[in-house]
Design an enzyme around this catalytic site. Structure first.
Site, short mmCIF file in Angstrom:
data_model
loop_
_atom_site.label_atom_id
_atom_site.label_comp_id
_atom_site.label_asym_id
_atom_site.label_seq_id
_atom_site.Cartn_x
_atom_site.Cartn_y
_atom_site.Cartn_z
N HIS A 154 0.84 -1.20 0.00
CA HIS A 154 0.00 0.00 0.00
C HIS A 154 0.87 1.25 0.00
CE1 HIS A 154 -3.27 -2.70 1.24
NE2 HIS A 154 -4.09 -1.76 0.83
N LYS A 158 -0.39 4.74 4.69
CA LYS A 158 -1.23 3.77 5.43
C LYS A 158 -0.67 3.53 6.83
CE LYS A 158 -3.67 -0.58 4.95
NZ LYS A 158 -4.93 0.01 5.39
P1 NAD Z 1 -7.41 9.57 5.85
O1 NAD Z 1 -6.53 9.75 7.03
O2 NAD Z 1 -7.06 10.31 4.58
O3 NAD Z 1 -8.92 9.97 6.22
C1 NAD Z 1 -9.54 9.72 7.45
C2 NAD Z 1 -10.32 10.96 7.81
O4 NAD Z 1 -11.13 10.69 8.96
C3 NAD Z 1 -9.41 12.15 8.17
O5 NAD Z 1 -9.76 13.28 7.39
C4 NAD Z 1 -9.69 12.36 9.65
O6 NAD Z 1 -9.56 13.73 10.05
C5 NAD Z 1 -11.12 11.87 9.74
N1 NAD Z 1 -11.57 11.61 11.11
C6 NAD Z 1 -10.88 11.11 12.15
N2 NAD Z 1 -11.66 11.08 13.26
C7 NAD Z 1 -12.85 11.57 12.89
C8 NAD Z 1 -14.07 11.80 13.60
N3 NAD Z 1 -14.20 11.54 14.90
N4 NAD Z 1 -15.12 12.32 12.92
C9 NAD Z 1 -15.02 12.62 11.59
N5 NAD Z 1 -13.88 12.44 10.89
C10 NAD Z 1 -12.82 11.91 11.52
O7 NAD Z 1 -7.49 8.01 5.59
P2 NAD Z 1 -8.04 7.23 4.31
O8 NAD Z 1 -6.88 6.85 3.46
O9 NAD Z 1 -9.19 7.97 3.71
O10 NAD Z 1 -8.56 5.89 5.00
C11 NAD Z 1 -9.51 5.90 6.03
C12 NAD Z 1 -9.78 4.48 6.50
O11 NAD Z 1 -10.40 3.74 5.45
C13 NAD Z 1 -8.51 3.69 6.87
O12 NAD Z 1 -8.82 2.84 7.96
C14 NAD Z 1 -8.23 2.87 5.62
O13 NAD Z 1 -7.47 1.72 5.86
C15 NAD Z 1 -9.65 2.54 5.22
N6 NAD Z 1 -9.83 2.14 3.81
C16 NAD Z 1 -10.72 1.13 3.59
C17 NAD Z 1 -11.02 0.75 2.30
C18 NAD Z 1 -12.11 -0.29 2.08
O14 NAD Z 1 -12.40 -0.65 0.93
N7 NAD Z 1 -12.74 -0.78 3.15
C19 NAD Z 1 -10.39 1.36 1.21
C20 NAD Z 1 -9.49 2.41 1.46
C21 NAD Z 1 -9.22 2.80 2.79
#
Ligand code: NAD
Length: 266
Positions: A154, A158
């Site tokens: 990744h 990550k």
């Molecule tokens: P990122 O850090 O860019 O985004 C996460 C966002 O959540 C940030 O903007 C953060 O400020 C916000 N956040 C944190 N606490 C919060 C709260 N209490 N209320 C509202 N917002 C809040 O991360 P990302 O790359 O977008 O990934 C996010 C998650 O999704 C990770 O766990 C990642 O592994 C997962 N993910 C899952 C899949 C899937 O298909 N299931 C795909 C991609 C990423």
């Protein structure tokens, strides 16, 4: 369907906002960010690179659940557990893409699912869910003289490892073999490890660049090897899957569902 995005300023948050704006039958209900984020008050669509929608990024998740039919959550585990409680209290469905959930976070989802429709998947892409099915099937056919190793790579941002998808692939392989992943998982190797333990499921984690997500499941036998690989070209596949899951929740009974349920693969 009115869909709210918690974590709307994140990498996936931006993708999700654009996907909702582009999907028939969906309306963007709004978005929230973590308390103190400098995105609070900005336009939810504009920060995602779309035309302004007249919706300001908020910090009150309860208010967002109030105006949404479904909320999509790609945030951090501690926030996801709180959002699950809100979904149950307010009778809204919740799509959880956040990874790195521990047993307590998963318990929070399970109890919320008594009252709310919850879809949780470590990977929302259609291709990966097909790979999960194939992994379970192949592991069931091959005995443990075929060593199973799961390799993932990744992007450099990550924060959890192995990826939630790698662990889900490990769980599918363990299910196929009729064993408990926790008892056979070898999540890291370092130093003088000794020979490989028969029946273990190994993991290797690579990080770098802007890779959206590569996963390979290797079945290594004597004289032959099977490798099943999925590569996500960009993150829109996850957003598309999450929005598909949101639309699927309409009319469903409360419960904890997976992406395989959404895609009819179970
Ligand atoms: P990122 O850090 O860019 O985004 C996460 C966002 O959540 C940030 O903007 C953060 O400020 C916000 N956040 C944190 N606490 C919060 C709260 N209490 N209320 C509202 N917002 C809040 O991360 P990302 O790359 O977008 O990934 C996010 C998650 O999704 C990770 O766990 C990642 O592994 C997962 N993910 C899952 C899949 C899937 O298909 N299931 C795909 C991609 C990423």
């Amino acid at each position: 369907m009115k869909i709210g995005i918690v974590g709307c300023a994140g990498r996936m948050g931006h993708m999700l906002v654009r996907e909702i704006l582009a999907t028939d039958g969906c309306a963007l209900a709004g978005g929230t960010e973590a308390l103190g984020s400098d995105m609070i008050g900005r336009d939810v669509a504009e920060i995602a690179g779309a035309e302004a929608a007249g919706l300001a990024v908020g910090e009150d998740a309860a208010a967002l659940f109030q105006v949404s039919d479904t909320v999509i959550d790609f945030t951090i585990p501690v926030a996801t557990a709180r959002h699950a409680v809100l979904a149950a209290d307010m009778g809204r469905s919740l799509i959880v893409g956040t990874t790195g959930l521990d047993a307590d976070h998963l318990d929070a989802l399970a109890s919320a699912s008594d009252k709310a429709v919850i879809v949780q998947a470590a990977n929302m892409s259609v291709g990966v869910n097909v790979l999960l099915g194939l992994t379970e099937q192949v592991a069931g056919v091959l005995g443990d003289d075929y060593d199973i190793e799961i390799v993932e790579m990744h992007h450099r941002h990550k924060v959890d490892a192995p990826s939630g998808t790698a662990l889900a692939l490990g769980a599918a392989a363990a299910e196929g073999r009729g064993v408990d992943l926790d008892k056979v998982a070898q999540r890291v190797r370092d130093g003088h490890t000794g020979p490989r333990t028969t029946g273990n499921i190994g993991f290797a984690t690579l990080r770098g660049g802007d890779i959206a997500g590569d996963h390979t499941v290797i079945f290594a036998g004597d004289g032959e090897r099977i490798e099943l690989t999925h590569k996500a070209g960009d993150r829109s596949v996850f957003a598309r899957g999450a929005v598909r899951a949101a639309l699927w929740t309409q009319g469903k009974a409360p419960g904890l569902y997976s992406m395989r349920d959404v895609l009819g693969l179970n």
